[in-house]
Enzyme design. Structure first.
Site, PDB file in Angstrom:
ATOM      1  N   ILE A  31       0.829  -1.197   0.000  1.00 41.14           N
ATOM      2  CA  ILE A  31       0.000   0.000   0.000  1.00 41.14           C
ATOM      3  C   ILE A  31       0.873   1.260   0.000  1.00 41.14           C
ATOM      4  O   ILE A  31       1.903   1.325   0.676  1.00 41.14           O
ATOM      5  CB  ILE A  31      -0.971   0.006   1.202  1.00 41.14           C
ATOM      6  CG1 ILE A  31      -2.029   1.112   1.051  1.00 41.14           C
ATOM      7  CG2 ILE A  31      -0.225   0.132   2.511  1.00 41.14           C
ATOM      8  CD1 ILE A  31      -3.181   0.965   2.010  1.00 41.14           C
ATOM      9  N   GLY A  50       0.728  -5.214   1.569  1.00 41.20           N
ATOM     10  CA  GLY A  50      -0.495  -5.415   0.801  1.00 41.20           C
ATOM     11  C   GLY A  50      -0.308  -6.322  -0.400  1.00 41.20           C
ATOM     12  O   GLY A  50      -1.274  -6.938  -0.879  1.00 41.20           O
ATOM     13  N   ASP A  58      -1.257  -9.739   0.606  1.00 38.49           N
ATOM     14  CA  ASP A  58      -2.715  -9.868   0.581  1.00 38.49           C
ATOM     15  C   ASP A  58      -3.198 -10.169  -0.833  1.00 38.49           C
ATOM     16  O   ASP A  58      -4.104 -10.984  -1.037  1.00 38.49           O
ATOM     17  CB  ASP A  58      -3.376  -8.568   1.069  1.00 38.49           C
ATOM     18  CG  ASP A  58      -3.064  -8.230   2.516  1.00 38.49           C
ATOM     19  OD1 ASP A  58      -3.705  -8.795   3.406  1.00 38.49           O
ATOM     20  OD2 ASP A  58      -2.173  -7.400   2.744  1.00 38.49           O
ATOM     21  N   GLU A  70       3.225  -5.412   7.748  1.00 38.35           N
ATOM     22  CA  GLU A  70       2.330  -4.588   8.562  1.00 38.35           C
ATOM     23  C   GLU A  70       2.734  -4.562  10.034  1.00 38.35           C
ATOM     24  O   GLU A  70       2.572  -3.545  10.709  1.00 38.35           O
ATOM     25  CB  GLU A  70       0.884  -5.093   8.430  1.00 38.35           C
ATOM     26  CG  GLU A  70       0.220  -4.782   7.108  1.00 38.35           C
ATOM     27  CD  GLU A  70       0.479  -5.823   6.050  1.00 38.35           C
ATOM     28  OE1 GLU A  70      -0.211  -5.817   5.018  1.00 38.35           O
ATOM     29  OE2 GLU A  70       1.407  -6.657   6.237  1.00 38.35           O
ATOM     30  N   ASP A  93      -4.809  -6.358   7.297  1.00 39.03           N
ATOM     31  CA  ASP A  93      -6.272  -6.360   7.355  1.00 39.03           C
ATOM     32  C   ASP A  93      -6.961  -6.500   6.002  1.00 39.03           C
ATOM     33  O   ASP A  93      -8.148  -6.232   5.875  1.00 39.03           O
ATOM     34  CB  ASP A  93      -6.770  -5.080   8.048  1.00 39.03           C
ATOM     35  CG  ASP A  93      -6.277  -3.807   7.368  1.00 39.03           C
ATOM     36  OD1 ASP A  93      -5.683  -3.891   6.275  1.00 39.03           O
ATOM     37  OD2 ASP A  93      -6.489  -2.718   7.949  1.00 39.03           O
TER      38      ASP A  93
END
Length: 270
Positions: A66, A121, A124, A144, A152
């Site tokens: 991110i 991210g 993810d 993270e 998340d």
């Protein structure tokens, strides 16, 4: 083909190539990324000509995760009321989750080709793909934890089914980096390659092989595998019986059988 800010998308020989296209920013996931990936995978899902997806990153790295500017922007929107802040953040997190759910829920197989950094991210994202392949110099990290937060957007939910609970906990608690060789050893990737050209050649060969199969059979196979993540064996057997009661009437079965008998390559309709 539509032009995107954060991606380059191409369709050739039934294979859609979706490349994160911000190499000057280490393919960090900015605001455009999160909205465009939903649009792209909606198009993929609705376009019968697309049978397989290759997901990659332009340049030296797959993605650094991110964009920190996006996180900083979210922080500036916080007000004095904790409840309203929480509601705003929750909506934002659910929106980001929906972006990778679009990848996971895609009816077509999605193959991730990873080189260089695959951080935060980006983990993810690849966890939402069907299969993962990488270069030996790839670096994976659930970063993270080093930013003072829990991942998340899907890593903690999807990764245990890929690499197992214990290994996932080790990587999530420590944030340590895993190279391509270890990634293959723990099952995070299916196979490693010496460099990016070799990786991309192999991944597109695999994608072409899958694209030549019956799209009805591939669709059913992916649906059954996904269904079994959250159901019992007897539930899955009941579901495939009902599914195939319809799908075995597809013309693809006759095409496959005829090709097998004549030792010819089958040609399936989209």
């Amino acid at each position: 083909m539509i032009e995107y800010q954060a991606f380059r998308v191409e369709l050739k020989d039934k294979v859609a190539h979706v490349a994160i296209n911000r190499p000057d920013k280490v393919n960090a996931m900015n605001a455009a990324f999160w909205s465009e990936i939903v649009e792209i995978f909606r198009w993929i899902d609705e376009t019968d000509e697309v049978r397989v997806v290759v997901l990659s990153g332009e340049g030296k790295h797959f993605s650094a995760g991110i964009d920190l500017q996006l996180l900083a922007q979210a922080a500036t929107q916080m007000g004095a009321d904790v409840g309203r802040n929480a509601e705003r953040l929750r909506r934002q997190i659910l929106t980001l989750q929906a972006s990778f759910n679009a990848v996971d829920n895609c009816r077509k197989p999605v193959i991730a080709a990873i080189q260089g950094y695959c951080i935060g991210g980006a983990i993810d994202l690849i966890a939402a793909c069907d299969m993962r392949y990488c270069t030996l110099d790839a670096q994976f990290s659930i970063k993270e934890i080093d930013m003072g937060m829990a991942a998340d957007v899907g890593t903690l939910q999807r990764l245990p089914r890929i690499i197992g609970d214990g290994m996932m906990r080790e990587l999530a608690y420590t944030g340590r980096a895993v190279d391509g060789r270890e990634a293959q050893a723990i099952g995070l990737v299916n196979r490693t390659y010496a460099d990016q050209p070799e990786l991309m050649t192999a991944v597109f060969e695999l994608a072409s092989d899958i694209a030549a199969k019956s799209p009805v059979a591939i669709r059913g196979t992916k649906e059954m595998i996904r269904y079994m993540r959250d159901h019992r064996v007897d539930d899955g057997l009941e579901y495939i019986a009902t599914w195939n009661a319809a799908m075995l009437q597809s013309a693809d079965l006759k095409v496959a059988m005829a090709a097998h008998m004549s030792k010819q390559k089958p040609d399936f309709a989209d």
